[in-house]
Design an enzyme around this catalytic site. Structure first.
Site, mmCIF file in Angstrom:
data_model
loop_
_atom_site.group_PDB
_atom_site.id
_atom_site.type_symbol
_atom_site.label_atom_id
_atom_site.label_comp_id
_atom_site.label_asym_id
_atom_site.label_seq_id
_atom_site.Cartn_x
_atom_site.Cartn_y
_atom_site.Cartn_z
ATOM 1 N N LYS A 53 27.921 6.475 21.301
ATOM 2 C CA LYS A 53 27.488 7.734 21.826
ATOM 3 C C LYS A 53 27.637 8.939 20.982
ATOM 4 O O LYS A 53 26.640 9.878 20.753
ATOM 5 C CB LYS A 53 28.720 8.048 22.875
ATOM 6 C CG LYS A 53 28.532 7.138 24.196
ATOM 7 C CD LYS A 53 29.505 6.934 25.104
ATOM 8 C CE LYS A 53 29.364 5.762 26.100
ATOM 9 N NZ LYS A 53 30.477 5.416 27.120
ATOM 10 N N GLN A 97 36.377 7.757 28.570
ATOM 11 C CA GLN A 97 35.881 6.246 28.303
ATOM 12 C C GLN A 97 37.234 5.500 29.037
ATOM 13 O O GLN A 97 38.299 5.679 28.958
ATOM 14 C CB GLN A 97 36.275 6.120 26.901
ATOM 15 C CG GLN A 97 35.597 4.857 26.578
ATOM 16 C CD GLN A 97 34.168 4.379 26.790
ATOM 17 O OE1 GLN A 97 33.419 5.273 26.440
ATOM 18 N NE2 GLN A 97 33.668 3.500 27.400
ATOM 19 N N ASP A 120 29.079 11.566 33.733
ATOM 20 C CA ASP A 120 29.230 10.145 33.915
ATOM 21 C C ASP A 120 28.834 9.949 35.433
ATOM 22 O O ASP A 120 28.598 8.662 35.717
ATOM 23 C CB ASP A 120 30.560 9.441 33.544
ATOM 24 C CG ASP A 120 30.416 8.620 32.425
ATOM 25 O OD1 ASP A 120 29.380 8.029 31.947
ATOM 26 O OD2 ASP A 120 31.634 8.199 31.766
#
Ligand code: NDP
Length: 282
Positions: A53, A97, A120
């Site tokens: 990322k 994450q 997200d």
């Protein structure tokens, strides 16, 4: 091989390129898109995802910062970091994450992220908006899958769609997005009876199980679109999906490879969400 390959790498590259101009415009106005990635502990797979990322952000000119925290960080410290990032005007997207170490409650942490920075798409506010069809950040993996299905030119409307897996990050939102496009959707999980039979009904089959090469040709209707979300490492270190590629490719009409299918789309969609967030906040 009968099936046509859906090239996730190429579709993702196209999506990334389409973002460049928008990123330049934001940067020229002094508001470059900014993504903060929080990584707790040292899960090796998470480390690989976070690195990838960060590299993609750098390649596109998206500002990114990484917060790598020890695995035993107290809950309060993580909440405080999220609060700081929520208030930081440089940051338009916050990515926590997953998975988190067992002592941290992922739902509580995700709820602390400002929904306007939840790139997200996991915050309950964004999930709720997605379910009722309001504009929101869509979760990156299922949104990426939708683009890959569109790539075939096949309309989802009226099609039998089967999603194997019902996790909050892939299976469930995938089912909602297919429903939004007027698919007739069935969601399967570990207690589904006659899984093989149900999968064989699918015109569009999405596998998000986390079991290496479990979906073999016997699960697939001839000509179906098969999307493989799974990322599994075999004993000899090879990366494989949830679909047994070689046998299914003889039956399906379309298939995504692993690697080079859904994975690149997930990251490209994250970049897109970050750009959208910066555009909304400017
Ligand atoms: P989870 O483990 O959270 O969910 C797996 C789902 O599969 C569950 O709903 C489970 O059912 C179901 N399942 C497990 N075994 C069976 C079985 N034998 N038959 C039918 N259903 C079964 O996984 P995720 O959704 O997080 O991820 C799924 C896969 O996708 C993983 O390989 C992961 O690495 C990959 N992934 C890939 C991404 C990408 O960018 N390409 C992004 C995110 C994930 P139940 O609910 O009953 O337990």
């Amino acid at each position: 091989m009968k099936a046509q390959i859906i090239d996730g790498k190429a579709v993702a590259a196209r999506l990334r390129e389409s973002l460049r101009e928008r990123i330049t415009r934001l940067t020229e106005k002094g508001n470059p898109p900014g993504l903060a990635v929080i990584l707790v502990g040292d899960d090796p797979a998470s480390r690989v995802y976070v690195n990838s990322k960060r590299k993609t952000c750098a390649a596109l000119g998206i500002y990114s910062e990484e917060h790598a925290l020890p695995g035993d960080i107290p809950e309060q410290a993580l909440l405080e970091l999220i609060d700081r990032l929520n208030a930081d005007p440089k940051i338009h997207g916050i990515l926590l994450q997953l998975p988190l170490p067992a002592h941290l409650d992922a739902d509580k942490m995700l709820e602390r992220i400002d929904p306007a920075k939840d790139v997200d798409g996991f915050h309950p506010v964004n999930v709720g908006k997605m379910v009722i069809g309001l504009e929101s950040f869509l979760p990156c993996t299922p949104a990426g899958v939708m683009e890959l299905i569109k790539e075939t030119g096949i309309s989802i409307s009226g099609k039998e769609c089967v999603v194997v897996g019902r996790s909050n990050i892939v299976g469930k939102p995938q089912a909602i997005l297919l429903l939004r496009e007027h698919g007739t959707v069935t969601v399967c999980h570990s207690r589904t009876a006659n899984l093989q039979e149900v999968c064989r009904r699918a015109d569009i089959l999405v596998a998000a199980v986390g079991k290496a090469e479990m979906i073999t040709a016997d699960y697939v209707k001839p000509g179906a679109v098969v999307i493989d979300v799974g990322i599994n490492r075999t004993a000899d270190g090879k990366l494989v999906g949830d679909v047994h590629f070689a046998s299914v490719a003889e039956v399906a009409g379309w298939i995504t490879p692993v690697p080079g299918g859904v994975g690149p789309m997930t990251i490209a969609k994250l970049m897109e969400n970050t750009v959208i967030s910066a555009e909304r906040m400017k």
